[in-house]
Write an enzyme that holds these catalytic residues in place. Structure first.
Site, short mmCIF file in Angstrom:
data_model
loop_
_atom_site.label_atom_id
_atom_site.label_comp_id
_atom_site.label_asym_id
_atom_site.label_seq_id
_atom_site.Cartn_x
_atom_site.Cartn_y
_atom_site.Cartn_z
N ASP A 1 -3.69 -1.54 -40.89
CA ASP A 1 -3.03 -1.00 -39.70
C ASP A 1 -2.29 -2.13 -39.00
O ASP A 1 -2.65 -3.30 -39.12
CB ASP A 1 -4.08 -0.47 -38.71
CG ASP A 1 -4.66 0.88 -39.12
OD1 ASP A 1 -4.29 1.41 -40.18
OD2 ASP A 1 -5.50 1.40 -38.36
N HIS B 1 -7.15 -3.78 -47.09
CA HIS B 1 -7.43 -3.08 -48.33
C HIS B 1 -6.37 -3.40 -49.39
O HIS B 1 -5.29 -3.88 -49.07
CB HIS B 1 -7.49 -1.57 -48.08
CG HIS B 1 -8.65 -1.13 -47.24
ND1 HIS B 1 -9.49 -0.11 -47.62
CD2 HIS B 1 -9.10 -1.56 -46.03
CE1 HIS B 1 -10.42 0.07 -46.68
NE2 HIS B 1 -10.18 -0.80 -45.71
N SER C 1 -5.24 -10.98 -36.82
CA SER C 1 -4.12 -11.84 -37.19
C SER C 1 -3.08 -11.12 -38.04
O SER C 1 -2.62 -10.05 -37.68
CB SER C 1 -4.54 -13.13 -37.86
OG SER C 1 -3.44 -14.00 -37.94
#
Length: 281
Positions: free
Chosen positions: A88, A144, A247
């Site tokens: 995200d 992921h 980050s």
């Protein structure tokens, strides 16, 4: 350049990040809850997506920050040719690698060789594609796999811990190639793929599913770990790593293997599992 960005040139990066880490891992009920409630309120964190929606149930701020999502909160693009967004966040930049050079912001760039820590590792990505994804404090902070891959090697590259906010990206030369980072090299059915976990001021912890905590300790020299004999294979969309406090993640792909999704542009919001690129050939 903002005052905050200017100050990051002189601030004791690693000391401040170590202090922030202590706060993040504190199990003091009052402190951890104040941190969780402050971030939830200030950044609009949507806990309804979390596997644990109760903000009081987390034993530490870091446990909240690295929270898992409930089943079905994110799903991979259904097209089997789609390489997936690894996290995200927001696109910082994406596009073609021009020779060895990766665009950072107007007037700013760095090389794949600098980012990955050596010319040999960077060579397969010449004229390939890159995508830089910034994770804000409100985002899910696990990363992921864009595509199924076998882990070959990780490279822990020492560096500074500049902020990776918009102002710093615009003004700090070679920012992502200067910050502490963990480079993860994978072998896929289309060739090499690199996923780079970039640390930042106050938010510099990196942990992988195959080795646990990688950063900190902070490195003083490039550190390599060879995994070729361990047959570590991660599937498309499978969790590979997490930021213990946030980050940026950068994906590099070789030339001629994929086309970036046409909807992607600088500052566009993205979600884990959406289409990053489409396989070609």
């Amino acid at each position: 350049m903002s005052l905050v960005t200017t100050l990051t040139y002189v601030l004791p990066h690693r000391l401040l990040s170590s202090l922030a880490r202590r706060l993040a891992y504190s199990r003091s009920p009052g402190l951890k809850q104040w941190l969780i409630d402050t971030v939830t309120r200030r950044f609009g964190v949507d806990l309804s997506e979390a596997a644990e929606p109760d903000p009081r149930a987390y034993p530490s701020f870091n446990a909240f920050f690295t929270r898992a999502l409930k089943t079905g909160a994110r799903v991979p693009d259904a097209d089997p040719r789609a390489l997936l967004m690894p996290a995200d966040g927001h696109i910082s930049q994406c596009g073609a690698i021009e020779g060895d050079r990766i665009f950072q912001a107007k007037g700013q760039s760095f090389t794949a060789t600098e980012l990955l820590g050596d010319a040999t590792g960077a060579a397969p990505f010449a004229n390939g594609l890159f995508a830089t994804v910034y994770l804000s404090p409100r985002d899910y902070h696990r990363v992921h796999m864009p595509w199924r891959g076998r882990l070959l090697e990780t490279v822990h590259v020492p560096g500074r811990l500049f902020s990776v906010g918009t102002d710093a990206v615009r003004n700090v030369p070679r920012l992502f190639a200067r910050n502490e980072r963990l480079v993860c090299h994978f072998e896929t059915d289309f060739g090499p793929m690199a996923v780079v976990m970039v640390g930042a001021l106050l938010v510099s912890g990196v942990e992988t599913v195959w080795s646990g905590v990688e950063i900190p300790r902070y490195a003083d020299a490039v550190t390599r770990k060879d995994y070729r004999r361990q047959s570590i294979v991660l599937d498309r969309f499978e969790e590979m790593a997490r930021f213990n406090y946030g980050s940026t993640v950068i994906v590099l792909l070789p030339a001629g293997t994929a086309e970036l999704a046409s909807s992607l542009a600088a500052e566009s919001p993205v979600r884990l599992g959406q289409r990053l690129a489409t396989r070609v050939g």
